[in-house]
Design an enzyme around this catalytic site. Structure first.
Site, short mmCIF file in Angstrom:
data_model
loop_
_atom_site.label_atom_id
_atom_site.label_comp_id
_atom_site.label_asym_id
_atom_site.label_seq_id
_atom_site.Cartn_x
_atom_site.Cartn_y
_atom_site.Cartn_z
N ASN A 64 0.73 -1.27 0.16
CA ASN A 64 0.12 -0.14 0.04
C ASN A 64 1.00 1.25 0.17
O ASN A 64 0.62 2.20 -0.88
CB ASN A 64 -0.81 0.09 1.35
CG ASN A 64 -2.00 -0.98 1.30
OD1 ASN A 64 -2.38 -1.66 0.17
ND2 ASN A 64 -2.65 -1.07 2.32
N ARG A 386 -11.57 -4.05 -13.85
CA ARG A 386 -10.56 -4.95 -13.58
C ARG A 386 -10.90 -6.67 -13.81
O ARG A 386 -11.99 -6.54 -13.05
CB ARG A 386 -10.01 -4.84 -12.24
CG ARG A 386 -9.29 -3.27 -11.76
CD ARG A 386 -8.44 -3.20 -10.43
NE ARG A 386 -8.52 -1.86 -9.96
CZ ARG A 386 -7.73 -1.07 -10.26
NH1 ARG A 386 -6.60 -1.32 -11.34
NH2 ARG A 386 -7.64 0.17 -9.80
N HIS A 446 -16.41 3.32 -14.20
CA HIS A 446 -16.31 2.44 -13.05
C HIS A 446 -17.55 1.51 -12.83
O HIS A 446 -17.25 0.85 -11.68
CB HIS A 446 -15.74 3.45 -12.02
CG HIS A 446 -15.19 2.78 -10.89
ND1 HIS A 446 -15.98 2.80 -9.38
CD2 HIS A 446 -13.90 1.88 -10.41
CE1 HIS A 446 -15.22 2.07 -8.74
NE2 HIS A 446 -14.09 1.52 -9.18
N TYR A 479 -12.10 -9.43 -1.29
CA TYR A 479 -12.94 -8.48 -1.25
C TYR A 479 -14.34 -8.68 -0.76
O TYR A 479 -15.03 -9.51 -1.27
CB TYR A 479 -13.26 -7.42 -2.28
CG TYR A 479 -11.65 -6.89 -2.86
CD1 TYR A 479 -11.95 -5.59 -3.39
CD2 TYR A 479 -10.46 -7.51 -3.08
CE1 TYR A 479 -10.63 -4.75 -3.53
CE2 TYR A 479 -9.26 -6.80 -3.37
CZ TYR A 479 -9.38 -5.47 -3.52
OH TYR A 479 -8.29 -4.94 -3.96
N HIS A 603 -15.32 -3.66 0.83
CA HIS A 603 -15.46 -3.07 -0.48
C HIS A 603 -16.99 -2.65 -1.00
O HIS A 603 -16.71 -1.73 -1.82
CB HIS A 603 -14.62 -3.83 -1.46
CG HIS A 603 -14.41 -3.04 -2.69
ND1 HIS A 603 -15.08 -3.31 -3.94
CD2 HIS A 603 -13.27 -2.32 -3.11
CE1 HIS A 603 -14.32 -2.45 -4.94
NE2 HIS A 603 -13.67 -1.97 -4.33
#
Length: 721
Positions: A64, A386, A446, A479, A603
């Protein structure tokens, strides 16, 4: 950090003066992110976790921090170099933010090294050694020397640094060893550099009963005599480089694919943002690195520990199940199984929500595979942000196109660090006959949406999947996200209009149910918050529950402050960045914010509005969305927000997912008015939302609701917090 107050906020009705300065009213985005990463790092210090899982959290915190440096610090440095003085939400200039970040960065790096030392000791007791090479036995050193000669030496290339040998390029996150050497009676010292190839193993495992790992840079320094026969090593040092890795899209770019292929190459050679050195680096070699890499003094970090801690993730794969979390296999949704695996039949009967990773992502893949193979399906439309390296979703779309179906894929080339992979997938899809769209030049797409049109007895029917996370099979195991399947005709019509907006710029002005950014999602949220404010003024129950990854958008924060001041009770579960301050007198007294950090990465994004009844209730308005409360999501991305009206799904999202996150005590951090987080007490009788979902029946099955289980009851005033 010192920032002058920009304005004074009037006193409220109770006569309490609100904080006068932005620095007190908001938390800086970058500092809030560093706070989030400290919470991740704290999991490596969590004695309740198995040792290899603690090591994994350490590697995640390091990874990160690398990305933060490559993107956020690089961006601020670029602003300083260009003389940009745009203030952050707390009033800080780019230069002031960098000063504050650098201090916290050094503290965080030091804490990471301390965590590593603690874990080294504990792992050693369990037979896993992260060994300094000088502490190994002679037979182990002999094996390493032979391994170095046979497996490492052919991979590396020592390079002299002098007028006839220019300074070599060091890749982003590249590790190298620099030597100062002397040969015979030659007066001048010689500087040589050895870069560790990306294909070489970062850690070498020594054969034997115990798992002994040695970092490859230690082998290079230990066996330098094999590299430089006839030379005397006067000094050496290990170093690591972090480069600017952001890509800015130029609006005048004529061909996005060609632009990104070029931009990816430029990114690999981005300017140096951070130079990491070992504490004992040779002074002459260090001076050369500083000069050649042109890095500012302030962004040079010296460490007496290991560099590149993100690479420790490899050691976490050691086959020691006793040092890892108990294995967990996600359940396949019962509703689909009841219909013999027929996704369309199950969705046609009733809307379905799937909670990943507790329920298998396979159902999303099976939905698309069934669409690809079903002769009644005529078209598929899919957004891809993704998708991963081995993508079953891509395979299903290719299969559908080869079967003669009309397939459209919106591939987002601007997905950071996935640009190259997405270009590859776009080429594969186009080769199979898929109509590939790259969306808008200035906005990222997105939203996570699949749309399948099927010919049935009573005409064409549209089946939709709306997700809060990406179509990525690996991420779906880590996630926590929500997948919503529906055959609701209105939602199908809205989804089709959203795709037309992306593919043909056709503005969806007459949407029936969903909201889309950047053309209406923000306004819809404001209207819903205003309705709660009106309910509070009217003396009705008023409340908002929201679950996000980040909130940094000042107008949205101010709107929530306005709701708090009106008496609306607000519970927020914000995993990462939170620029909002909770519990500020006269500003946010009715807002409570917590961050859940645990085995899985929270998430999913959910909004719930009381709508005149105390939360949770069936009268509440519940929405799933792909958007965080950030300016980029609300102003510069195509996002979608979907209302949940089916009673079963509504109860599952509100009464299980949201309530469990609010009730959690074992993985939760409470945000205080000072902007600091404090871990909730971990004690007997606590509640762990991840364990609850692993242990209890599927959301999509016939399992009992959370309220029917013996868990703490929610107290809205915060006693459970």
């Amino acid at each position: 950090m010192t920032v002058e107050a920009s304005r004074t906020i009037p006193a409220n009705d109770a006569g309490i003066t609100a904080p006068p300065a932005p620095r007190d009213r908001y938390t800086n985005r970058e500092l809030s992110w560093l706070s989030f990463n400290r919470r991740v790092l704290a999991e490596s210090e969590n004695e309740r976790y198995p040792l290899l899982e603690r090591l994994r959290f350490l590697s995640i915190s390091a990874s990160n921090l690398d990305e933060f440096t490559m993107v956020r610090i690089a961006g601020l440095e670029g602003q300083v170099q260009r003389g940009i003085e745009t203030q952050a939400i707390d009033g800080a200039s780019p230069r002031q933010q960098l000063e504050a970040i650098r201090g916290q960065l050094l503290t965080l790096e030091d804490r990471q090294q301390k965590s590593l030392e603690t874990l080294r000791t504990l792992l050693f007791e369990e037979g896993i050694m992260l060994a300094p090479i000088d502490r190994l036995a002679q037979d182990q050193l002999t094996w390493l020397g032979e391994y170095f000669e046979s497996d490492i030496l052919p991979l590396i290339t020592p390079q002299a640094i002098d007028p006839s040998h220019p300074f070599p390029f060091v890749a982003n996150k590249g590790i190298g060893v620099i030597f100062r050497l002397k040969r015979g009676r030659r007066k001048a010292d010689l500087i040589e550099m050895v870069l560790i190839p990306s294909g070489a193993p970062r850690f070498v495992r020594v054969p034997g009963e115990k798992a002994i790992y040695v970092a490859i840079e230690q082998l290079v320094t230990r066996f330098a005599d094999q590299l430089f026969p006839g030379f005397k090593v006067l000094g050496d040092g290990v170093f690591r480089v972090i480069r600017d890795s952001d890509i800015e899209v130029e609006e005048e770019a004529e061909d996005l694919v060609r632009y990104f292929r070029t931009a990816i190459q430029r990114r690999r050679r981005g300017r140096t943002v951070l130079l990491e050195l070992d504490e004992d680096c040779d002074e002459t070699a260090e001076a050369l690195l500083r000069d050649q890499l042109e890095v500012e003094e302030a962004m040079i970090v010296k460490s007496d520990g290991m560099l590149g801690l993100a690479d420790l993730a490899v050691i976490c794969n050691e086959p020691r199940p006793d040092l890892k979390f108990e294995p967990f296999s996600p359940r396949y949704p019962e509703r689909i199984l009841e219909h013999d695996g027929d996704c369309f039949a199950a969705i046609r009967e009733k809307d379905i929500v799937i909670h990943h990773p507790f329920e298998s992502f396979d159902v999303v893949v099976d939905f698309l595979r069934q669409a690809a193979r079903d002769p009644a399906v005529v078209s598929i439309k899919q957004t891809l942000y993704r998708a991963g390296d081995q993508s079953p979703v891509i395979a299903a779309l290719i299969e559908a196109a080869l079967a003669g179906k009309a397939v459209t894929a919106v591939v987002e080339l601007k997905a950071r660090f996935d640009e190259e992979r997405n270009i590859h997938w776009a080429s594969e899809l186009e080769r199979a006959g898929v109509q590939v769209i790259y969306g808008f030049t200035e906005w990222k797409t997105h939203a996570k949406v699949s749309l399948v049109v099927r010919r049935e007895e009573d005409g064409y029917r549209t089946y939709c999947h709306f997700g809060t996370g990406n179509y990525h099979p690996i991420n779906a195991k880590i996630y926590t996200d929500l997948s919503f399947f529906t055959a609701d005709p209105a939602l199908g019509r809205d989804a089709a209009k959203m795709f037309n907006f992306i593919t043909g710029y056709i503005q969806p002005d007459d949407l029936e149910r969903i909201a889309v950014s950047p053309i209406g999602l923000q306004e819809t949220l404001y209207q819903l918050i205003d309705a709660e404010i009106a309910n509070a003024h009217a003396g009705k129950p008023a409340g908002i529950w929201v679950k996000l990854n980040s909130i940094t958008y000042k107008p949205m924060i101010d709107k929530l402050y306005e709701a708090s001041q009106a008496g609306v009770e607000i519970h927020m579960v914000v995993r990462g960045i939170c620029s909002l301050r909770a519990g500020l007198p006269g500003v946010s007294e009715n807002i409570r914010v917590k961050s859940v950090i645990g085995r899985f990465l929270e998430h999913s994004r959910v909004w719930a509005f009381a709508n005149g009844k105390a939360l949770p209730s069936r009268q509440a308005k519940v929405y799933l969305t792909s958007a965080d409360a950030m300016s980029r999501n609300l102003m510069r991305r195509v996002e979608v927000m979907v209302p949940i009206t089916n009673k079963t799904v509504h109860d599952q999202v509100l009464g299980q997912v949201m309530l469990a996150n609010i009730l959690d005590t074992e993985q939760s951090w409470q945000l205080g008015p000072d902007g600091q987080y404090h871990r909730l007490r971990q004690e007997e009788g606590g509640f762990n939302c991840h364990q609850y979902f692993m242990a209890n029946p599927s959301l999509s099955g016939r399992g009992a609701a959370l309220a029917d289980h013996e868990v703490p009851r929610l107290t809205l005033r915060g006693s459970s917090q």
